[in-house]
Design an enzyme around this catalytic site. Structure first.
Site, PDB file in Angstrom:
ATOM      1  N   LYS A  53      45.509  32.458  43.771  1.00 17.63           N
ATOM      2  CA  LYS A  53      45.856  33.868  43.584  1.00 17.63           C
ATOM      3  C   LYS A  53      45.518  34.852  44.591  1.00 17.63           C
ATOM      4  O   LYS A  53      44.611  34.569  45.391  1.00 17.63           O
ATOM      5  CB  LYS A  53      44.996  34.312  42.368  1.00 17.63           C
ATOM      6  CG  LYS A  53      45.187  35.639  41.581  1.00 17.63           C
ATOM      7  CD  LYS A  53      44.428  35.871  40.463  1.00 17.63           C
ATOM      8  CE  LYS A  53      44.776  37.133  39.716  1.00 17.63           C
ATOM      9  NZ  LYS A  53      43.944  37.322  38.420  1.00 17.63           N
TER      10      LYS A  53
ATOM     11  N   SER B 153      46.669  38.880  34.679  1.00 20.50           N
ATOM     12  CA  SER B 153      47.210  39.233  35.835  1.00 20.50           C
ATOM     13  C   SER B 153      47.376  37.947  36.850  1.00 20.50           C
ATOM     14  O   SER B 153      48.028  38.541  37.804  1.00 20.50           O
ATOM     15  CB  SER B 153      46.239  40.039  36.515  1.00 20.50           C
ATOM     16  OG  SER B 153      44.817  39.546  36.914  1.00 20.50           O
TER      17      SER B 153
ATOM     18  N   SER C 243      43.283  36.728  32.044  1.00 27.59           N
ATOM     19  CA  SER C 243      44.370  36.594  32.899  1.00 27.59           C
ATOM     20  C   SER C 243      44.695  35.219  33.495  1.00 27.59           C
ATOM     21  O   SER C 243      45.817  35.107  34.442  1.00 27.59           O
ATOM     22  CB  SER C 243      43.753  37.533  34.154  1.00 27.59           C
ATOM     23  OG  SER C 243      43.973  39.041  34.140  1.00 27.59           O
TER      24      SER C 243
HETATM   25  N1  GLN Z   1      44.397  42.380  30.972  1.00 25.96           N
HETATM   26  C1  GLN Z   1      43.044  42.192  31.220  1.00 25.96           C
HETATM   27  C2  GLN Z   1      42.750  43.601  32.017  1.00 25.96           C
HETATM   28  O1  GLN Z   1      43.668  44.010  32.371  1.00 25.96           O
HETATM   29  C3  GLN Z   1      42.643  40.871  31.737  1.00 25.96           C
HETATM   30  C4  GLN Z   1      42.668  41.006  33.150  1.00 25.96           C
HETATM   31  C5  GLN Z   1      42.119  39.864  33.801  1.00 25.96           C
HETATM   32  O2  GLN Z   1      41.586  38.863  33.255  1.00 25.96           O
HETATM   33  N2  GLN Z   1      41.722  39.929  35.119  1.00 25.96           N
HETATM   34  O3  GLN Z   1      41.669  43.659  32.138  1.00 25.96           O
END
Ligand code: GLN
Length: 469
Positions: free
Chosen positions: A72, A147, A171
């Site tokens: 990532k 994400s 994410s």
């Molecule tokens: N969707 C969640 C957020 O926007 C989780 C994001 C993540 O785990 N980085 O915070």
């Protein structure tokens, strides 16, 4: 997959160079339409592969030696751009590598490139990236999730054998569920966060996307462990077998989340629960009323921490610097205005707000005490049960042309944020398809330190589902 590939590599039936070239070819063919990778590191990959081949010839290297992987875009790789898919960090080349990258490098794994993500890991679709959305490999009209959408899509489309993601509130698990792969979030601190660019430090966890729980376990074995450079990392991982403690495996299902689950997701989940029952597991529905505060508590704490973590991007210490400005204050304001996207700005503002004198007690402190309550709630359930099972994404898939209200987007994280609030390990496995033939994921959670037990159980569940027993 890793097991078979590794055997072939160690036996000399294929070389790491050949395997890497086959992945490079597929990436060249498919990535332009999928947009899973945002940075391709093919020269580095070929050099990594040549090194791996030397290691293999010398009888060195473990199970990941010569295995191509994706990373990532929020993990530092020394000398190579790491940008969190944000204008703010465009062109940033770290002067050190993350512990994860170092460990994989010393194993002889081959880094193919960096993957797409929501800017600074804030989002659930990967559409919040300056490079545009990643398409879901199962159907390009759908989001790959977020994400870590690029990492999940790369694995699902076989553009990497496994991929590294980060999971702050889901994410890794949610994109895995959307793309039909396996996504594993170990407990907080089980893998060092050193060199992972921070979003919300008390939740941030390194996660693994792979074709199966078995593969995720192989990667976890390499990455797990304490690190002097991340004092929140820990060695405490137990080696129990599922159900070893006292007979049959006991699984709890949380009624609050099941009630809020879309019908077709619930059906796929029900079928999988039947399979687990037939395999001898005992299941029971459990209520945890404080779960209704999980999302609010997560978003308050995550934004508060983000507002502090992202303070360093001011055009002086880090990040984009505006070209025209009148004085230092103006320079910082303009740099941040230009460098950050809308969602990131919104969260910084929300975070700053809840930390203000006068609001701190009402919001931040309250959110922290609810977090503790939720954590205690899980401990209570784990006194009677080995695992908790839930749909990973109760609200189902997201189409790329869908205009979701921000709060609806946050609601989609209902089933994933609780594990981050409590710091416990959780994994999402694919359990079927919804009415649109899109993948559905089941999430399994375990108590702290029980990563290996969870991985073994998820592996068994995946195999039973495949064999239909
Ligand atoms: N969707 C969640 C957020 O926007 C989780 C994001 C993540 O785990 N980085 O915070």
């Amino acid at each position: 997959m890793i097991g078979e590939l590794s055997k072939k590599l160690h036996a000399g039936h294929i070389t790491a160079a050949e395997l890497t070239d086959s992945y490079i070819k597929r990436i060249e063919e498919k990535n332009p339409s999928l947009n899973a990778y945002v940075t391709l590191l093919f020269d580095k990959a070929r050099a990594d592969a040549a090194r791996a081949d030397k290691m293999l010839k010398a009888g060195l290297g473990g199970e990941l030696c010569g295995i191509p992987y994706a990373l990532k875009d929020n993990f530092c790789v020394k000398g190579y751009e790491t940008g969190c898919c944000s204008r703010m960090l465009e062109g940033y080349k770290p002067i050190y590598s993350s512990t994860v990258v170092e460990k994989l490098e010393s194993e002889g794994a081959v880094l193919l490139g960096q993957t797409n993500m929501d800017e600074f890991a804030m989002g659930s679709t990967s559409a919040g990236s300056i490079y545009g959305a990643t398409k879901n490999p199962v159907n390009p009209a759908y989001a790959a999730g977020g994400s870590s959408g690029g990492s999940a899509a790369a694995v699902a489309a076989d553009l990497a054998v496994f991929a590294i993601g980060s999971d702050t509130g889901g994410s890794v698990r949610q994109p895995a569920a959307f793309c039909g792969t396996t996504g594993f979030k170990p407990g907080y601190g089980a893998i060092s966060r050193y060199g992972l660019i921070a979003y919300a430090s008390s939740f941030d966890t390194v996660g693994i996307l792979a074709g199966s729980a078995d593969d995720a376990g192989k990667v976890f074995n390499v990455l797990a462990g304490g690190d002097d450079r991340d004092l929140t990392s820990t060695e405490r991982i137990e080696n129990l077998q599922p159900g070893e403690a006292d007979g049959a495996v006991k699984i709890a299902v949380l009624s609050e989340i099941l009630e809020k689950t879309e019908e077709d997701v619930r059906q796929a989940f029900g079928k999988m629960a039947e399979i687990l029952k037939n395999s001898g597991a005992e299941t029971g529905e459990v209520s945890m009323p404080c779960l209704k505060y999980a999302l609010a508590s997560y978003y308050i704490i995550a934004c508060a921490e983000a507002s502090s973590n992202l303070g360093r991007y001011d055009g002086v210490r880090y990040g984009h610097r505006a070209k025209e400005f009148t004085d230092a204050d103006d320079m910082m304001a303009k740099s941040r205005t230009e460098g950050f996207g809308r969602e990131v700005k919104k969260r910084i503002m929300l975070g700053t707000y809840v930390l203000q004198t006068g609001y701190y007690d009402d919001y931040y402190k309250k959110a922290c005490s609810l977090r503790e309550k939720i954590s205690d709630g899980f401990s209570g359930i784990f006194e009677k049960y080995d695992f908790i099972a839930l749909p990973t994404a109760p609200k189902g898939q997201i189409r790329l042309d869908e205009k979701l209200a921000p709060t609806d987007m946050y609601l989609g994280d209902l089933a994933t944020v609780p594990a981050n609030l409590a710091g416990i390990p959780a994994i999402s496995i694919n359990i079927g398809r919804d009415r649109n033939q899109m993948p559905v994921g089941m999430q399994l959670m375990a108590p702290k330190g029980r990563e290996r037990e969870l991985l073994l159980f998820a592996d068994e569940a995946e195999k039973r589902l495949k064999d239909g027993i």
